[in-house]
Design a protein around this motif. Structure first.
Motif, mmCIF file in Angstrom:
data_model
loop_
_atom_site.group_PDB
_atom_site.id
_atom_site.type_symbol
_atom_site.label_atom_id
_atom_site.label_comp_id
_atom_site.label_asym_id
_atom_site.label_seq_id
_atom_site.Cartn_x
_atom_site.Cartn_y
_atom_site.Cartn_z
ATOM 1 N N ILE A 1 0.842 -1.204 0.000
ATOM 2 C CA ILE A 1 0.000 0.000 0.000
ATOM 3 C C ILE A 1 0.874 1.250 0.000
ATOM 4 C CG2 ILE A 1 -1.897 1.196 1.134
ATOM 5 C CD1 ILE A 1 -2.539 -1.633 0.078
ATOM 6 N N GLY A 2 2.007 1.181 0.689
ATOM 7 C CA GLY A 2 2.919 2.323 0.744
ATOM 8 C C GLY A 2 3.449 2.737 -0.612
ATOM 9 N N GLY A 3 3.407 1.812 -1.579
ATOM 10 C CA GLY A 3 3.873 2.126 -2.921
ATOM 11 C C GLY A 3 3.079 3.232 -3.591
ATOM 12 N N LEU A 4 1.879 3.515 -3.086
ATOM 13 C CA LEU A 4 1.068 4.605 -3.642
ATOM 14 C C LEU A 4 1.744 5.956 -3.473
ATOM 15 C CD1 LEU A 4 -2.572 3.624 -2.602
ATOM 16 C CD2 LEU A 4 -1.683 3.849 -4.927
ATOM 17 N N ALA A 5 2.627 6.071 -2.475
ATOM 18 C CA ALA A 5 3.341 7.338 -2.284
ATOM 19 C C ALA A 5 4.205 7.652 -3.497
ATOM 20 C CB ALA A 5 4.197 7.263 -1.020
ATOM 21 N N GLY A 6 4.871 6.639 -4.050
ATOM 22 C CA GLY A 6 5.672 6.841 -5.253
ATOM 23 C C GLY A 6 4.805 7.118 -6.467
ATOM 24 N N SER A 7 3.673 6.441 -6.552
ATOM 25 C CA SER A 7 2.745 6.683 -7.659
ATOM 26 C C SER A 7 2.264 8.122 -7.651
ATOM 27 C CB SER A 7 1.536 5.745 -7.546
ATOM 28 O OG SER A 7 1.936 4.395 -7.546
ATOM 29 N N ALA A 8 1.992 8.642 -6.454
ATOM 30 C CA ALA A 8 1.487 10.010 -6.332
ATOM 31 C C ALA A 8 2.487 11.025 -6.873
ATOM 32 C CB ALA A 8 1.159 10.314 -4.873
ATOM 33 N N ALA A 9 3.777 10.733 -6.764
ATOM 34 C CA ALA A 9 4.796 11.641 -7.301
ATOM 35 C C ALA A 9 4.668 11.746 -8.821
ATOM 36 C CB ALA A 9 6.189 11.146 -6.919
ATOM 37 N N ALA A 10 4.488 10.613 -9.477
ATOM 38 C CA ALA A 10 4.318 10.614 -10.936
ATOM 39 C C ALA A 10 3.024 11.323 -11.328
ATOM 40 C CB ALA A 10 4.316 9.182 -11.459
ATOM 41 N N TRP A 11 1.961 11.095 -10.573
ATOM 42 C CA TRP A 11 0.682 11.737 -10.878
ATOM 43 C C TRP A 11 0.747 13.249 -10.670
ATOM 44 C CZ3 TRP A 11 -2.083 7.442 -7.623
ATOM 45 C CH2 TRP A 11 -2.118 6.266 -8.391
#
Length: 295
Positions: A151-161
């Motif tokens: 779930i913590g991987g969403l933090a990295g996704s948010a950077a790209a978004w």
């Protein structure tokens, strides 16, 4: 005169030292990859808007640094018993828990506000990344569940978004794919690290997957995570071209080679090899997105 000069020198040295402490706590080796994710998101849109890109990079860097500092303020007791983290400024007493959390919150807030220089959506994704890392990953899941890093991987996704939103004020299929690539990359990367430092995480009472499951099972899950990541890496060739697609396919094959090696020999040394390749894997793909969109 001498007393004043000595006081000024001591003050300057103190400020310099604290800046160094906070630079270390901000985990610059992670921040540069997050900034690269934001940059690739911005260029994926196909719109070259330098001022918008600068704003999201400043905001993202500040917010990421703040989130990391809050994390290390919260986790002082765990870091003390882990060999890999036992020399952090918070553990050594150079930065107190309260100070780290206050400074971290201030930086996260400034980063979120900087995102508003672009648009509300950019600011939202910057804040989302920080809140996921601090509240969902650090506070809630990390001490309780092996799903913490998933779930913590969403933090990295948010950077790209955030990067994509900075130049488009939107969220599309292409940005979703980029975020999902980073999301699926994260578990295999950090489970490999946790397998290498399994004893550290065990002493700290952190239920990373390799701590609560066997090395064999953990190696299989790392391979599964990496395999699930590949379709998203290849799908981005729709937007980044055939050269990107070829390189992504070759790099993905190499990543799976390391995953297969790890399954055959699930040791810390093999996990470390997989971990060391996974960062360049993602970085090269993100750089290629930038280059192909520029061309």
């Amino acid at each position: 005169m001498r007393t004043t000069l000595k006081t000024e020198i001591k003050l300057a040295t103190s400020i310099s030292a604290r800046l160094i402490y906070y630079a270390k706590l901000s985990k610059p080796r992670i921040i540069w990859l997050l900034d690269l994710a934001a940059l690739s998101g911005a260029f994926l849109s196909g719109k070259l808007m330098p001022l918008n890109i600068i704003a999201v990079l400043i905001g993202g860097t500040l917010a990421s640094a703040g989130s990391m500092i809050i994390n290390e303020g919260i986790e002082i007791d765990k870091d003390k018993v882990m060999k890999r983290t036992s020399k952090r400024p918070t553990v050594m007493g150079y930065v107190s828990q309260k100070e780290a959390i206050y400074v971290g919150v201030a930086l996260l807030t400034l980063g979120t506000l900087a995102g508003l220089l672009d648009n509300l959506l950019t600011s939202f994704f910057i804040l989302l990344g920080g809140l996921v890392y601090v509240l969902i990953y650090t506070v809630w899941l990390k001490p309780r569940s092996p799903l913490n890093i998933v779930i913590g991987g969403l933090a990295g996704s948010a950077a790209a978004w955030a990067g994509f939103a900075s130049t488009t004020s939107s969220f599309t299929i292409s940005s979703l794919l980029l975020g999902l690539l980073i999301f699926m990359w994260t578990p295999g990367h950090f489970w490999a690290l946790a397998l290498k430092f399994k004893e550290d995480y065990s002493r700290a009472g952190i239920p990373m997957l390799p701590v609560i499951m066997s090395e064999t099972f953990s190696a299989k899950m790392i391979a599964v995570s990496n395999a699930l990541m590949i379709p998203f890496a290849l799908a981005l060739s729709i937007y980044s071209g055939i050269v990107y697609g070829i390189v992504a396919a070759v790099l993905s094959a190499i990543q799976m080679y390391f995953s297969i090696r790890l399954m055959k020999n699930p040791t810390g040394e093999e996990a470390w090899r997989s971990f060391k390749f996974s960062s360049p894997y993602l970085a090269i793909l993100l750089i290629l997105i930038i280059i192909t969109r520029l061309i």
